[in-house]
Design a protein around this motif. Structure first.
Motif, PDB file in Angstrom:
ATOM      1  N   GLY A 195       0.825  -1.200   0.000  1.00 50.48           N
ATOM      2  CA  GLY A 195       0.000   0.000   0.000  1.00 50.48           C
ATOM      3  C   GLY A 195       0.858   1.248   0.000  1.00 50.48           C
ATOM      4  N   TYR A 196       0.192   2.372   0.084  1.00 45.96           N
ATOM      5  CA  TYR A 196       0.908   3.642   0.005  1.00 45.96           C
ATOM      6  C   TYR A 196       1.500   4.048   1.350  1.00 45.96           C
ATOM      7  CZ  TYR A 196      -0.528   4.654  -4.749  1.00 45.96           C
ATOM      8  OH  TYR A 196      -0.677   4.615  -6.113  1.00 45.96           O
ATOM      9  N   GLY A 197       2.629   4.727   1.253  1.00 46.07           N
ATOM     10  CA  GLY A 197       3.327   5.178   2.441  1.00 46.07           C
ATOM     11  C   GLY A 197       2.859   6.536   2.902  1.00 46.07           C
ATOM     12  N   GLY A 198       3.297   6.881   4.091  1.00 43.10           N
ATOM     13  CA  GLY A 198       2.995   8.183   4.668  1.00 43.10           C
ATOM     14  C   GLY A 198       4.026   8.509   5.724  1.00 43.10           C
ATOM     15  N   LEU A 199       3.789   9.572   6.435  1.00 43.49           N
ATOM     16  CA  LEU A 199       4.717  10.023   7.471  1.00 43.49           C
ATOM     17  C   LEU A 199       4.095   9.812   8.845  1.00 43.49           C
ATOM     18  CD1 LEU A 199       5.830  13.392   5.809  1.00 43.49           C
ATOM     19  CD2 LEU A 199       6.836  11.110   5.515  1.00 43.49           C
ATOM     20  N   GLY A 200       4.693   8.943   9.629  1.00 42.83           N
ATOM     21  CA  GLY A 200       4.254   8.748  11.004  1.00 42.83           C
ATOM     22  C   GLY A 200       5.157   9.534  11.923  1.00 42.83           C
ATOM     23  N   THR A 201       4.587  10.415  12.730  1.00 44.03           N
ATOM     24  CA  THR A 201       5.407  11.328  13.531  1.00 44.03           C
ATOM     25  C   THR A 201       4.923  11.437  14.970  1.00 44.03           C
ATOM     26  OG1 THR A 201       4.114  13.317  13.030  1.00 44.03           O
ATOM     27  CG2 THR A 201       5.843  12.719  11.456  1.00 44.03           C
ATOM     28  N   THR A 202       5.826  11.912  15.800  1.00 40.40           N
ATOM     29  CA  THR A 202       5.481  12.211  17.192  1.00 40.40           C
ATOM     30  C   THR A 202       5.205  13.699  17.378  1.00 40.40           C
ATOM     31  OG1 THR A 202       7.821  12.510  17.754  1.00 40.40           O
ATOM     32  CG2 THR A 202       6.888  10.299  18.043  1.00 40.40           C
ATOM     33  N   PRO A 209      14.850   4.838   5.367  1.00 43.96           N
ATOM     34  CA  PRO A 209      15.830   3.822   5.000  1.00 43.96           C
ATOM     35  C   PRO A 209      17.085   4.481   4.451  1.00 43.96           C
ATOM     36  CG  PRO A 209      13.651   3.193   4.254  1.00 43.96           C
ATOM     37  CD  PRO A 209      13.534   4.599   4.742  1.00 43.96           C
ATOM     38  N   SER A 210      18.205   3.785   4.552  1.00 38.78           N
ATOM     39  CA  SER A 210      19.477   4.376   4.119  1.00 38.78           C
ATOM     40  C   SER A 210      19.522   4.639   2.628  1.00 38.78           C
ATOM     41  CB  SER A 210      20.646   3.458   4.516  1.00 38.78           C
ATOM     42  OG  SER A 210      20.483   2.174   3.953  1.00 38.78           O
ATOM     43  N   SER A 211      18.665   3.969   1.870  1.00 40.45           N
ATOM     44  CA  SER A 211      18.638   4.138   0.424  1.00 40.45           C
ATOM     45  C   SER A 211      18.295   5.575   0.037  1.00 40.45           C
ATOM     46  CB  SER A 211      17.603   3.184  -0.191  1.00 40.45           C
ATOM     47  OG  SER A 211      17.460   3.450  -1.559  1.00 40.45           O
ATOM     48  N   SER A 212      19.014   6.098  -0.946  1.00 36.71           N
ATOM     49  CA  SER A 212      18.777   7.464  -1.427  1.00 36.71           C
ATOM     50  C   SER A 212      17.365   7.662  -1.931  1.00 36.71           C
ATOM     51  CB  SER A 212      19.769   7.806  -2.547  1.00 36.71           C
ATOM     52  OG  SER A 212      21.093   7.710  -2.103  1.00 36.71           O
ATOM     53  N   VAL A 213      16.753   6.601  -2.463  1.00 33.77           N
ATOM     54  CA  VAL A 213      15.415   6.715  -3.028  1.00 33.77           C
ATOM     55  C   VAL A 213      14.398   7.107  -1.956  1.00 33.77           C
ATOM     56  CG1 VAL A 213      14.710   4.305  -2.706  1.00 33.77           C
ATOM     57  CG2 VAL A 213      13.859   5.594  -4.661  1.00 33.77           C
ATOM     58  N   TYR A 214      14.676   6.785  -0.699  1.00 33.35           N
ATOM     59  CA  TYR A 214      13.805   7.185   0.406  1.00 33.35           C
ATOM     60  C   TYR A 214      14.285   8.476   1.068  1.00 33.35           C
ATOM     61  CZ  TYR A 214      11.867   2.466   0.106  1.00 33.35           C
ATOM     62  OH  TYR A 214      11.262   1.314  -0.337  1.00 33.35           O
ATOM     63  N   SER A 246      14.363  10.312  17.212  1.00 29.60           N
ATOM     64  CA  SER A 246      13.763  10.570  15.910  1.00 29.60           C
ATOM     65  C   SER A 246      12.359  11.121  16.141  1.00 29.60           C
ATOM     66  CB  SER A 246      13.701   9.285  15.077  1.00 29.60           C
ATOM     67  OG  SER A 246      12.971   9.499  13.889  1.00 29.60           O
ATOM     68  N   ASP A 247      11.939  12.067  15.294  1.00 33.36           N
ATOM     69  CA  ASP A 247      10.606  12.663  15.421  1.00 33.36           C
ATOM     70  C   ASP A 247       9.554  11.915  14.597  1.00 33.36           C
ATOM     71  OD1 ASP A 247      11.566  14.797  17.059  1.00 33.36           O
ATOM     72  OD2 ASP A 247      12.316  15.784  15.247  1.00 33.36           O
ATOM     73  N   GLY A 248       9.978  10.888  13.889  1.00 32.12           N
ATOM     74  CA  GLY A 248       9.045  10.151  13.063  1.00 32.12           C
ATOM     75  C   GLY A 248       9.788   9.369  12.010  1.00 32.12           C
ATOM     76  N   TRP A 249       9.034   8.883  11.028  1.00 32.27           N
ATOM     77  CA  TRP A 249       9.672   8.093   9.983  1.00 32.27           C
ATOM     78  C   TRP A 249       8.902   8.185   8.677  1.00 32.27           C
ATOM     79  CZ3 TRP A 249       8.574   2.621   8.429  1.00 32.27           C
ATOM     80  CH2 TRP A 249       7.281   2.201   8.797  1.00 32.27           C
ATOM     81  N   SER A 250       9.604   7.872   7.592  1.00 32.33           N
ATOM     82  CA  SER A 250       8.985   7.843   6.278  1.00 32.33           C
ATOM     83  C   SER A 250       9.242   6.483   5.651  1.00 32.33           C
ATOM     84  CB  SER A 250       9.564   8.942   5.376  1.00 32.33           C
ATOM     85  OG  SER A 250      10.915   8.648   5.049  1.00 32.33           O
ATOM     86  N   GLY A 251       8.489   6.174   4.606  1.00 30.63           N
ATOM     87  CA  GLY A 251       8.720   4.936   3.877  1.00 30.63           C
ATOM     88  C   GLY A 251       7.862   3.776   4.319  1.00 30.63           C
ATOM     89  N   GLY A 252       7.008   3.987   5.335  1.00 29.44           N
ATOM     90  CA  GLY A 252       6.193   2.893   5.840  1.00 29.44           C
ATOM     91  C   GLY A 252       4.743   2.995   5.414  1.00 29.44           C
ATOM     92  N   ASP A 253       4.137   1.851   5.077  1.00 30.13           N
ATOM     93  CA  ASP A 253       2.729   1.844   4.687  1.00 30.13           C
ATOM     94  C   ASP A 253       1.827   2.043   5.896  1.00 30.13           C
ATOM     95  OD1 ASP A 253       1.832  -1.080   5.633  1.00 30.13           O
ATOM     96  OD2 ASP A 253       3.814  -1.210   4.715  1.00 30.13           O
ATOM     97  N   VAL A 254       0.549   2.237   5.638  1.00 27.61           N
ATOM     98  CA  VAL A 254      -0.408   2.536   6.708  1.00 27.61           C
ATOM     99  C   VAL A 254      -0.487   1.385   7.695  1.00 27.61           C
ATOM    100  CG1 VAL A 254      -2.756   3.279   7.220  1.00 27.61           C
ATOM    101  CG2 VAL A 254      -1.733   3.853   5.014  1.00 27.61           C
ATOM    102  N   PHE A 301       5.287   6.844  -1.357  1.00 28.20           N
ATOM    103  CA  PHE A 301       5.842   5.624  -1.931  1.00 28.20           C
ATOM    104  C   PHE A 301       4.733   4.589  -2.071  1.00 28.20           C
ATOM    105  CE2 PHE A 301       9.113   7.589   0.721  1.00 28.20           C
ATOM    106  CZ  PHE A 301      10.135   7.758  -0.197  1.00 28.20           C
ATOM    107  N   PHE A 302       4.719   3.904  -3.203  1.00 29.49           N
ATOM    108  CA  PHE A 302       3.877   2.723  -3.296  1.00 29.49           C
ATOM    109  C   PHE A 302       4.718   1.599  -2.735  1.00 29.49           C
ATOM    110  CE2 PHE A 302       1.833  -0.908  -5.460  1.00 29.49           C
ATOM    111  CZ  PHE A 302       0.538  -0.701  -5.005  1.00 29.49           C
ATOM    112  N   ASN A 303       4.476   1.289  -1.484  1.00 28.34           N
ATOM    113  CA  ASN A 303       5.351   0.395  -0.739  1.00 28.34           C
ATOM    114  C   ASN A 303       5.186  -1.038  -1.221  1.00 28.34           C
ATOM    115  OD1 ASN A 303       6.687  -1.101   1.311  1.00 28.34           O
ATOM    116  ND2 ASN A 303       6.395   0.597   2.730  1.00 28.34           N
TER     117      ASN A 303
END
Length: 341
Positions: free
Chosen positions: A156-163, A183-188, A216-224, A244-246
């Motif tokens: 599914g699609y990714g989003g930003l989960g934050t505190t 993720p360490s990958s440049s694409v993310y 960390s204040d949150g993360w990216s690259g993760g699906d719902v 991202f279409f995860n």
């Protein structure tokens, strides 16, 4: 609908080839007395849809191979972080995985993760499915590392989960003041930087503690679903940016794959493709389901308008994609850009 029918036709054709013992993968001759045991590494929690799909997959493999192929699933990074697992599969010390494919050994394995590459669920088969340009690039890149690429599982699609709350999300010129794990990958990493975030690449296994302690204040690259199943107790906000279409990569070590009969290789290919097709509809329904679950759990869920999503997509495609030439290669980036010209 035509896309789904065509893919199902491909699956049926592969099954016919399997029954006939056809194929080009050079498997050994069939023998019912041979039993192959394989380990399959996963990165998502046990109750995540992708892990549940793996359990169904291994049951079908065992049934259709009449017990010749037994696969054991190890979810939730039990065999190591995805970066470690990917290298282990390349070496053959772990046989299979359904994981995020890292860029360290060959950046082209991450092409499908290009941000805002897949506009809608209905586009997934054409853009990253079997026979697509992206699929062929990723398959060749994996082959260079001794890995057989079986396809994707759509989370599914990714989003930003934050505190912390994000302000001015759609304005890339504003420093957001948040440190996001990617993720360490440049694409993310690159798209988050281009949208005004600072990034850190702490190991995924340490992410929960990092958000809990404020590292960390949150993360990216993760699906719902993963935001809910893995991090609902620490998140305060979830922004459904659909960045991202995860889609996790489904892979097997080439030597391990070659030890299977040609018939069993085709069975695994067919079932892997079926799992991908099923995962598209499941991910669409899952995104809707888990957005509600996040909200019901007390997390502030922000769904962006089509106009805001378009603004983010245009920013990233114009700025980030060209920065990925080092990982993807100029020809690949130009081909992706042509999709939206």
């Amino acid at each position: 609908m035509k896309k789904i029918v065509s893919v199902l036709f491909l699956s049926a054709l592969l099954l016919i080839l399997a029954a006939c013992g056809g194929g080009e993968s050079g498997g050994k001759e069939s023998s019912d007395s041979d039993v192959v045991n394989l380990r399959l590494a996963g990165q998502s929690p046990d109750d995540h849809p992708s892990t549940q799909a793996l359990y169904r997959f291994v049951d079908k493999v065992k049934e259709r191979t009449s017990g010749r192929v037994n696969i054991k699933v190890y979810p939730a990074n039990q065999l190591g972080d995805y970066t470690t697992v990917y290298e282990e599969i390349s070496h053959g010390t772990i046989e299979m995985g359904l994981i995020t494919m890292p860029e360290e050994l060959n950046g082209q394995v991450t092409v499908a993760a290009a941000p805002y590459l897949v506009p809608d669920y209905a586009d997934a088969v054409d853009i990253i499915g079997v026979g697509s340009y992206v699929h062929d690039v990723v398959k060749e890149a994996n082959a260079s590392l001794g890995i057989e690429f079986l396809g994707y599982y759509a989370n599914g699609y990714g989003g930003l989960g934050t505190t912390k709350e994000i302000k001015n999300l759609t304005d890339p010129t504003v420093d957001k003041g948040l440190l996001l794990r990617s993720p360490s990958s440049s694409v993310y990493k690159f798209p988050m930087e281009d949208l005004g975030f600072r990034t850190t690449s702490i190991p995924f296994a340490d992410l929960y503690t990092a958000m809990q302690t404020g590292a960390s204040d949150g993360w990216s690259g993760g699906d719902v679903a993963l935001n809910y199943t893995g991090f609902r107790d620490v998140l305060k906000h979830f922004y459904f940016t659909k960045d991202f279409f995860n889609a996790d990569g489904f892979i097997i070590n080439q030597n391990a794959f070659s030890k299977l009969t040609e018939e069993d290789q085709e069975i695994i290919k067919v079932l892997a493709n079926e799992m991908f097709i099923e995962s598209i509809d499941e991910s669409k329904a899952g995104d809707a389901e888990f957005l509600v679950k996040l909200a019901d759990y007390g997390i502030n869920v922000v769904e962006l308008s089509d106009a805001d999503l378009s603004t983010l997509a245009e920013t990233v495609r114009s700025k980030t994609w060209n920065r990925l030439e080092g990982e993807f290669g100029t020809d690949v980036v130009e081909e992706l850009i042509r999709l939206y010209q």
